[in-house]
Scaffold this motif. Sequence first.
Motif, PDB file in Angstrom:
ATOM      1  N   SER A   1       0.805  -1.219   0.000  1.00  0.00           N
ATOM      2  CA  SER A   1       0.000   0.000   0.000  1.00  0.00           C
ATOM      3  C   SER A   1       0.840   1.273   0.000  1.00  0.00           C
ATOM      4  O   SER A   1       0.514   2.240  -0.697  1.00  0.00           O
ATOM      5  CB  SER A   1      -0.957  -0.003   1.196  1.00  0.00           C
ATOM      6  N   ALA A   2       1.921   1.310   0.776  1.00  0.00           N
ATOM      7  CA  ALA A   2       2.749   2.518   0.816  1.00  0.00           C
ATOM      8  C   ALA A   2       3.410   2.774  -0.531  1.00  0.00           C
ATOM      9  O   ALA A   2       3.507   3.918  -0.987  1.00  0.00           O
ATOM     10  CB  ALA A   2       3.802   2.409   1.915  1.00  0.00           C
ATOM     11  N   ALA A   3       3.881   1.702  -1.172  1.00  0.00           N
ATOM     12  CA  ALA A   3       4.503   1.853  -2.491  1.00  0.00           C
ATOM     13  C   ALA A   3       3.493   2.354  -3.513  1.00  0.00           C
ATOM     14  O   ALA A   3       3.831   3.160  -4.398  1.00  0.00           O
ATOM     15  CB  ALA A   3       5.106   0.522  -2.945  1.00  0.00           C
ATOM     16  N   ILE A   4       2.252   1.897  -3.407  1.00  0.00           N
ATOM     17  CA  ILE A   4       1.201   2.368  -4.314  1.00  0.00           C
ATOM     18  C   ILE A   4       0.948   3.862  -4.113  1.00  0.00           C
ATOM     19  O   ILE A   4       0.854   4.636  -5.068  1.00  0.00           O
ATOM     20  CB  ILE A   4      -0.091   1.560  -4.114  1.00  0.00           C
ATOM     21  N   LEU A   5       0.849   4.288  -2.850  1.00  0.00           N
ATOM     22  CA  LEU A   5       0.652   5.709  -2.569  1.00  0.00           C
ATOM     23  C   LEU A   5       1.779   6.543  -3.160  1.00  0.00           C
ATOM     24  O   LEU A   5       1.543   7.588  -3.786  1.00  0.00           O
ATOM     25  CB  LEU A   5       0.570   5.937  -1.061  1.00  0.00           C
ATOM     26  N   GLN A   6       3.008   6.105  -2.953  1.00  0.00           N
ATOM     27  CA  GLN A   6       4.157   6.855  -3.458  1.00  0.00           C
ATOM     28  C   GLN A   6       4.184   6.880  -4.987  1.00  0.00           C
ATOM     29  O   GLN A   6       4.468   7.917  -5.596  1.00  0.00           O
ATOM     30  CB  GLN A   6       5.446   6.246  -2.902  1.00  0.00           C
ATOM     31  N   TYR A   7       3.885   5.756  -5.603  1.00  0.00           N
ATOM     32  CA  TYR A   7       3.907   5.684  -7.063  1.00  0.00           C
ATOM     33  C   TYR A   7       2.845   6.586  -7.685  1.00  0.00           C
ATOM     34  O   TYR A   7       3.137   7.385  -8.597  1.00  0.00           O
ATOM     35  CB  TYR A   7       3.685   4.241  -7.517  1.00  0.00           C
ATOM     36  N   VAL A   8       1.617   6.464  -7.214  1.00  0.00           N
ATOM     37  CA  VAL A   8       0.527   7.244  -7.806  1.00  0.00           C
ATOM     38  C   VAL A   8       0.783   8.741  -7.614  1.00  0.00           C
ATOM     39  O   VAL A   8       0.603   9.536  -8.545  1.00  0.00           O
ATOM     40  CB  VAL A   8      -0.823   6.832  -7.192  1.00  0.00           C
TER      41      VAL A   8
ATOM     42  N   GLU B   1      -1.763  18.350  17.652  1.00  0.00           N
ATOM     43  CA  GLU B   1      -2.023  19.470  18.546  1.00  0.00           C
ATOM     44  C   GLU B   1      -1.508  20.786  17.978  1.00  0.00           C
ATOM     45  O   GLU B   1      -1.994  21.859  18.346  1.00  0.00           O
ATOM     46  CB  GLU B   1      -1.385  19.216  19.916  1.00  0.00           C
ATOM     47  N   HIS B   2      -0.516  20.715  17.070  1.00  0.00           N
ATOM     48  CA  HIS B   2       0.064  21.953  16.556  1.00  0.00           C
ATOM     49  C   HIS B   2      -0.027  22.084  15.039  1.00  0.00           C
ATOM     50  O   HIS B   2       0.518  23.018  14.455  1.00  0.00           O
ATOM     51  CB  HIS B   2       1.531  22.084  17.004  1.00  0.00           C
ATOM     52  N   GLN B   3      -0.693  21.127  14.377  1.00  0.00           N
ATOM     53  CA  GLN B   3      -0.927  21.285  12.942  1.00  0.00           C
ATOM     54  C   GLN B   3      -2.156  20.490  12.532  1.00  0.00           C
ATOM     55  O   GLN B   3      -2.601  19.582  13.237  1.00  0.00           O
ATOM     56  CB  GLN B   3       0.294  20.863  12.132  1.00  0.00           C
ATOM     57  N   GLU B   4      -2.712  20.857  11.377  1.00  0.00           N
ATOM     58  CA  GLU B   4      -4.001  20.310  10.946  1.00  0.00           C
ATOM     59  C   GLU B   4      -3.878  18.906  10.383  1.00  0.00           C
ATOM     60  O   GLU B   4      -4.812  18.103  10.507  1.00  0.00           O
ATOM     61  CB  GLU B   4      -4.603  21.247   9.895  1.00  0.00           C
ATOM     62  N   TYR B   5      -2.743  18.600   9.756  1.00  0.00           N
ATOM     63  CA  TYR B   5      -2.543  17.294   9.141  1.00  0.00           C
ATOM     64  C   TYR B   5      -1.276  16.644   9.688  1.00  0.00           C
ATOM     65  O   TYR B   5      -0.443  17.306  10.322  1.00  0.00           O
ATOM     66  CB  TYR B   5      -2.463  17.438   7.615  1.00  0.00           C
ATOM     67  N   ILE B   6      -1.109  15.369   9.446  1.00  0.00           N
ATOM     68  CA  ILE B   6      -0.065  14.619  10.123  1.00  0.00           C
ATOM     69  C   ILE B   6       1.345  15.058   9.738  1.00  0.00           C
ATOM     70  O   ILE B   6       2.197  15.279  10.606  1.00  0.00           O
ATOM     71  CB  ILE B   6      -0.254  13.106   9.880  1.00  0.00           C
ATOM     72  N   ALA B   7       1.618  15.166   8.461  1.00  0.00           N
ATOM     73  CA  ALA B   7       2.993  15.418   8.036  1.00  0.00           C
ATOM     74  C   ALA B   7       3.266  16.881   7.725  1.00  0.00           C
ATOM     75  O   ALA B   7       4.250  17.452   8.206  1.00  0.00           O
ATOM     76  CB  ALA B   7       3.336  14.556   6.819  1.00  0.00           C
ATOM     77  N   LEU B   8       2.413  17.500   6.904  1.00  0.00           N
ATOM     78  CA  LEU B   8       2.660  18.854   6.426  1.00  0.00           C
ATOM     79  C   LEU B   8       1.478  19.767   6.738  1.00  0.00           C
ATOM     80  O   LEU B   8       0.577  19.382   7.487  1.00  0.00           O
ATOM     81  CB  LEU B   8       2.935  18.825   4.912  1.00  0.00           C
ATOM     82  N   ASP B   9       1.487  20.956   6.123  1.00  0.00           N
ATOM     83  CA  ASP B   9       0.407  21.910   6.344  1.00  0.00           C
ATOM     84  C   ASP B   9      -0.792  21.658   5.443  1.00  0.00           C
ATOM     85  O   ASP B   9      -1.672  22.500   5.310  1.00  0.00           O
ATOM     86  CB  ASP B   9       0.924  23.345   6.136  1.00  0.00           C
ATOM     87  N   ARG B  10      -0.814  20.510   4.807  1.00  0.00           N
ATOM     88  CA  ARG B  10      -1.904  20.114   3.911  1.00  0.00           C
ATOM     89  C   ARG B  10      -2.004  18.589   3.944  1.00  0.00           C
ATOM     90  O   ARG B  10      -1.099  17.900   4.432  1.00  0.00           O
ATOM     91  CB  ARG B  10      -1.603  20.580   2.483  1.00  0.00           C
ATOM     92  N   ILE B  11      -3.071  18.064   3.418  1.00  0.00           N
ATOM     93  CA  ILE B  11      -3.233  16.617   3.366  1.00  0.00           C
ATOM     94  C   ILE B  11      -2.198  16.014   2.417  1.00  0.00           C
ATOM     95  O   ILE B  11      -1.886  16.586   1.359  1.00  0.00           O
ATOM     96  CB  ILE B  11      -4.664  16.240   2.936  1.00  0.00           C
ATOM     97  N   THR B  12      -1.640  14.866   2.805  1.00  0.00           N
ATOM     98  CA  THR B  12      -0.646  14.167   1.988  1.00  0.00           C
ATOM     99  C   THR B  12      -0.944  12.668   2.020  1.00  0.00           C
ATOM    100  O   THR B  12      -1.867  12.212   2.696  1.00  0.00           O
ATOM    101  CB  THR B  12       0.786  14.388   2.517  1.00  0.00           C
ATOM    102  N   ILE B  13      -0.103  11.908   1.330  1.00  0.00           N
ATOM    103  CA  ILE B  13      -0.272  10.455   1.347  1.00  0.00           C
ATOM    104  C   ILE B  13      -0.036   9.874   2.735  1.00  0.00           C
ATOM    105  O   ILE B  13      -0.499   8.761   3.021  1.00  0.00           O
ATOM    106  CB  ILE B  13       0.637   9.754   0.314  1.00  0.00           C
TER     107      ILE B  13
END
Length: 224
Positions: free
Chosen positions: A72-79, A157-169
Motif C-alpha cells: 500500500s505505501a509503495a502504491i501511494l508513493q507511485y501514484v 495538537e500543533h498542525q491540521e494534518y499529520i505530516a505537512l500543512d496540507r493533506i498528503t499520502i
Amino acid sequence: MSKFTLYAHDGPGPNPVKAAIILDELDLDYEIKAIPFGPEGVKGAAYLKICPNGRVPALVDHQNGDFVVWESAAILQYVAAKYDKSGSWAGKTVEEQATVNQWLAFQISGLGPTQGNVNFNKLYFEGAMGEKPSAGLVKRFRDECARIYGVLEKQLEHQEYIALDRITIADVAYLPWLHKDMVGFGDLTDIFSKYPKAVAWIEKLSARPATQKAYKKLSAAYGK
C-alpha cells in the motif's frame, strides 16, 4: 477499459482503501477486482504473478504498460509521484518528501502491525492457535496502540494534518486504520476516543468526498 485495476479483498480491510482514496483524490479512473483469501485467491498462482507476497492491495497501471505496484505505501508513493505533478501529495521538496515518508513509514511499521495484532488476537488467535491469547499479549498490543495514538495526538495538537500543512499520502495511510469501523473492529474505541485531536482529524478526513467515494466503491465490490 479503466486506467487502473486495483486488487482488494473480497471483504473489508484497511490497506486497499489507501490506494482507492489516492486514486479518487486525483480523479483517476479504476476498477476493483475483489479476490478471496486462500489458495484460490490471494495465494493462487494467477495472483502470485501480480503480487509474489500474496497480499492486497496491488495496482496495475494500464496507462504505463500494465506496470504493477504492490504494498500500500509503495502504491501511494507511485501514484502521487507519477500523477500529481504539483508534488502536493508526496512533498514538493526533498525535505517535505522526507517528512511525509517518515510518517508513512511509521504507519506501515508501527500502527498497522500493532493494530493488526490487536484484531488478530481478538478474532483469530484462538482459532489459529487452539488456545486463547494470554492477557499479557493482549495488553502489550493494546498499550502500544495507545502509545501510537498518543504520538499522533501530539502531532495534531500543533498542525491540521499529520505530516505537512496540507493533506498528503501520509494522512491517507493512517485514515483507513483509524476509521471508526476499523477501530471498532478491534474494540479500540475506548482508547482512541481519549485523543480528541486525532478523533477530529479522522472525522474531517472521513468526510472528504474522495474518501466516501472510495469506501462506497469498495463496499460495492465486496458485494459482487
